[in-house]
Design a protein around this motif. Structure first.
Motif, PDB file in Angstrom:
ATOM      1  N   VAL A  34      -3.262   5.947  -2.479  1.00 14.65           N
ATOM      2  CA  VAL A  34      -2.533   6.159  -3.734  1.00 14.65           C
ATOM      3  C   VAL A  34      -2.435   4.852  -4.522  1.00 14.65           C
ATOM      4  O   VAL A  34      -2.599   4.836  -5.739  1.00 14.65           O
ATOM      5  CB  VAL A  34      -1.126   6.732  -3.460  1.00 14.65           C
ATOM      6  CG1 VAL A  34      -0.288   6.804  -4.728  1.00 14.65           C
ATOM      7  CG2 VAL A  34      -1.230   8.103  -2.798  1.00 14.65           C
ATOM      8  N   PHE A  35      -2.178   3.742  -3.807  1.00 12.92           N
ATOM      9  CA  PHE A  35      -2.021   2.437  -4.464  1.00 12.92           C
ATOM     10  C   PHE A  35      -2.234   1.335  -3.445  1.00 12.92           C
ATOM     11  O   PHE A  35      -1.841   1.452  -2.294  1.00 12.92           O
ATOM     12  CB  PHE A  35      -0.611   2.307  -5.067  1.00 12.92           C
ATOM     13  CG  PHE A  35      -0.293   0.929  -5.566  1.00 12.92           C
ATOM     14  CD1 PHE A  35      -0.831   0.466  -6.756  1.00 12.92           C
ATOM     15  CD2 PHE A  35       0.533   0.083  -4.840  1.00 12.92           C
ATOM     16  CE1 PHE A  35      -0.551  -0.819  -7.214  1.00 12.92           C
ATOM     17  CE2 PHE A  35       0.824  -1.194  -5.297  1.00 12.92           C
ATOM     18  CZ  PHE A  35       0.283  -1.646  -6.480  1.00 12.92           C
ATOM     19  N   ALA A  36      -2.833   0.236  -3.915  1.00 15.39           N
ATOM     20  CA  ALA A  36      -2.942  -1.006  -3.142  1.00 15.39           C
ATOM     21  C   ALA A  36      -2.792  -2.150  -4.134  1.00 15.39           C
ATOM     22  O   ALA A  36      -3.551  -2.237  -5.098  1.00 15.39           O
ATOM     23  CB  ALA A  36      -4.274  -1.092  -2.414  1.00 15.39           C
ATOM     24  N   GLY A  37      -1.793  -2.990  -3.918  1.00 15.84           N
ATOM     25  CA  GLY A  37      -1.544  -4.097  -4.829  1.00 15.84           C
ATOM     26  C   GLY A  37      -1.329  -5.398  -4.090  1.00 15.84           C
ATOM     27  O   GLY A  37      -0.902  -5.404  -2.933  1.00 15.84           O
ATOM     28  N   ILE A  61       3.972   1.782   2.463  1.00 17.15           N
ATOM     29  CA  ILE A  61       4.782   2.865   1.917  1.00 17.15           C
ATOM     30  C   ILE A  61       4.063   4.195   2.131  1.00 17.15           C
ATOM     31  O   ILE A  61       2.842   4.276   1.949  1.00 17.15           O
ATOM     32  CB  ILE A  61       5.013   2.639   0.404  1.00 17.15           C
ATOM     33  CG1 ILE A  61       5.679   1.292   0.161  1.00 17.15           C
ATOM     34  CG2 ILE A  61       5.836   3.786  -0.199  1.00 17.15           C
ATOM     35  CD1 ILE A  61       5.656   0.844  -1.289  1.00 17.15           C
ATOM     36  N   THR A  62       4.817   5.199   2.523  1.00 12.83           N
ATOM     37  CA  THR A  62       4.285   6.562   2.552  1.00 12.83           C
ATOM     38  C   THR A  62       4.974   7.340   1.446  1.00 12.83           C
ATOM     39  O   THR A  62       6.115   7.067   1.084  1.00 12.83           O
ATOM     40  CB  THR A  62       4.522   7.282   3.893  1.00 12.83           C
ATOM     41  OG1 THR A  62       5.919   7.463   4.093  1.00 12.83           O
ATOM     42  CG2 THR A  62       3.918   6.492   5.047  1.00 12.83           C
ATOM     43  N   PRO A  70       3.200  -9.073  -7.573  1.00 15.96           N
ATOM     44  CA  PRO A  70       4.339  -8.356  -8.154  1.00 15.96           C
ATOM     45  C   PRO A  70       3.982  -7.646  -9.463  1.00 15.96           C
ATOM     46  O   PRO A  70       4.481  -6.550  -9.717  1.00 15.96           O
ATOM     47  CB  PRO A  70       5.376  -9.468  -8.380  1.00 15.96           C
ATOM     48  CG  PRO A  70       5.056 -10.486  -7.340  1.00 15.96           C
ATOM     49  CD  PRO A  70       3.547 -10.461  -7.249  1.00 15.96           C
ATOM     50  N   ALA A  71       3.104  -8.228 -10.281  1.00 13.47           N
ATOM     51  CA  ALA A  71       2.709  -7.585 -11.536  1.00 13.47           C
ATOM     52  C   ALA A  71       2.001  -6.254 -11.271  1.00 13.47           C
ATOM     53  O   ALA A  71       2.261  -5.255 -11.956  1.00 13.47           O
ATOM     54  CB  ALA A  71       1.817  -8.514 -12.349  1.00 13.47           C
ATOM     55  N   GLU A  72       1.112  -6.238 -10.280  1.00 14.99           N
ATOM     56  CA  GLU A  72       0.433  -4.984  -9.928  1.00 14.99           C
ATOM     57  C   GLU A  72       1.440  -3.964  -9.401  1.00 14.99           C
ATOM     58  O   GLU A  72       1.365  -2.780  -9.732  1.00 14.99           O
ATOM     59  CB  GLU A  72      -0.655  -5.231  -8.887  1.00 14.99           C
ATOM     60  CG  GLU A  72      -1.827  -6.012  -9.405  1.00 14.99           C
ATOM     61  CD  GLU A  72      -2.836  -6.391  -8.328  1.00 14.99           C
ATOM     62  OE1 GLU A  72      -3.863  -6.980  -8.707  1.00 14.99           O
ATOM     63  OE2 GLU A  72      -2.619  -6.119  -7.123  1.00 14.99           O
ATOM     64  N   CYS A  73       2.385  -4.430  -8.592  1.00 13.17           N
ATOM     65  CA  CYS A  73       3.411  -3.535  -8.046  1.00 13.17           C
ATOM     66  C   CYS A  73       4.313  -2.996  -9.149  1.00 13.17           C
ATOM     67  O   CYS A  73       4.673  -1.816  -9.143  1.00 13.17           O
ATOM     68  CB  CYS A  73       4.231  -4.255  -6.983  1.00 13.17           C
ATOM     69  SG  CYS A  73       3.257  -4.691  -5.516  1.00 13.17           S
ATOM     70  N   THR A 131       0.834  -1.197   0.000  1.00 11.56           N
ATOM     71  CA  THR A 131       0.000   0.000   0.000  1.00 11.56           C
ATOM     72  C   THR A 131       0.871   1.250   0.000  1.00 11.56           C
ATOM     73  O   THR A 131       1.972   1.246   0.556  1.00 11.56           O
ATOM     74  CB  THR A 131      -0.946   0.055   1.212  1.00 11.56           C
ATOM     75  OG1 THR A 131      -0.163   0.044   2.417  1.00 11.56           O
ATOM     76  CG2 THR A 131      -1.925  -1.109   1.224  1.00 11.56           C
ATOM     77  N   VAL A 132       0.355   2.290  -0.623  1.00 10.58           N
ATOM     78  CA  VAL A 132       0.986   3.602  -0.581  1.00 10.58           C
ATOM     79  C   VAL A 132      -0.033   4.555   0.030  1.00 10.58           C
ATOM     80  O   VAL A 132      -1.178   4.627  -0.426  1.00 10.58           O
ATOM     81  CB  VAL A 132       1.420   4.082  -1.978  1.00 10.58           C
ATOM     82  CG1 VAL A 132       2.057   5.467  -1.895  1.00 10.58           C
ATOM     83  CG2 VAL A 132       2.373   3.083  -2.622  1.00 10.58           C
TER      84      VAL A 132
END
Length: 160
Positions: free
Chosen positions: A85-88, A153-154, A91-94, A79-80
């Motif tokens: 901002v992002f949640a995956g 992650i921030t 690894p492909a999503e990341c 997560t960001v």
């Protein structure tokens, strides 16, 4: 059939809980792909974190975001900013997020500074051309390799 449903539910619970409280047996069922079977460990070696994060940084800066994201387990929770901002989960999503961050949002020249390795977690700060941030990553042994299974992650964008 009931056993299959039980194993499936247990695996779903493990995914939901980011493997934080799962027992080793839950990861050893036939439902887990061969490369995804995890074992819980007391501590990730500091040298592993340092080597892996240096490889992550190099791959990212070389515009090989798939190689950078390959340091995550095949089932992960990344997560960001708490998912805003992002949640995956893969690894492909990341890799897709890292590619967007680097190539569309100007997040080039990333540099990680590991601040602490404690138990199965590492903490770091990072800077890139478009901002700064922190990471709190959880590690597990996947087969013979250490992989990040969760990464909080921030991100703070650089002021315009």
């Amino acid at each position: 059939r009931d056993l299959h449903l039980c194993d499936r539910r247990q695996r779903q619970m493990c995914i939901r809980d980011s493997y934080k409280y799962c027992v080793k047996e839950a990861h050893q069922t036939s439902l887990a792909p061969e490369g995804c079977k995890r074992t819980m460990s007391d501590a990730v070696p500091k040298e592993v974190v340092e080597t892996t994060m240096a490889a992550f940084e190099k791959a990212y800066n070389d515009d090989d975001t798939a190689a950078a994201a390959a340091n995550y387990a095949c089932e992960c929770d990344v997560t960001v900013n708490d998912g805003a901002v992002f949640a995956g989960k893969t690894p492909a999503e990341c890799a897709a997020f890292l590619d967007n961050m680097r190539n569309k949002l100007g997040g080039t020249n990333i540099k990680f500074t590991i601040t602490k390795v404690e138990g199965n977690k590492h903490f770091d700060t990072w800077t890139a051309d478009n901002g700064t941030g922190t990471c709190e990553a959880t590690w597990s042994k996947v087969g013979d390799e250490w992989k990040m299974t969760a990464d909080k992650i921030t991100f703070t964008p650089k002021a315009s």
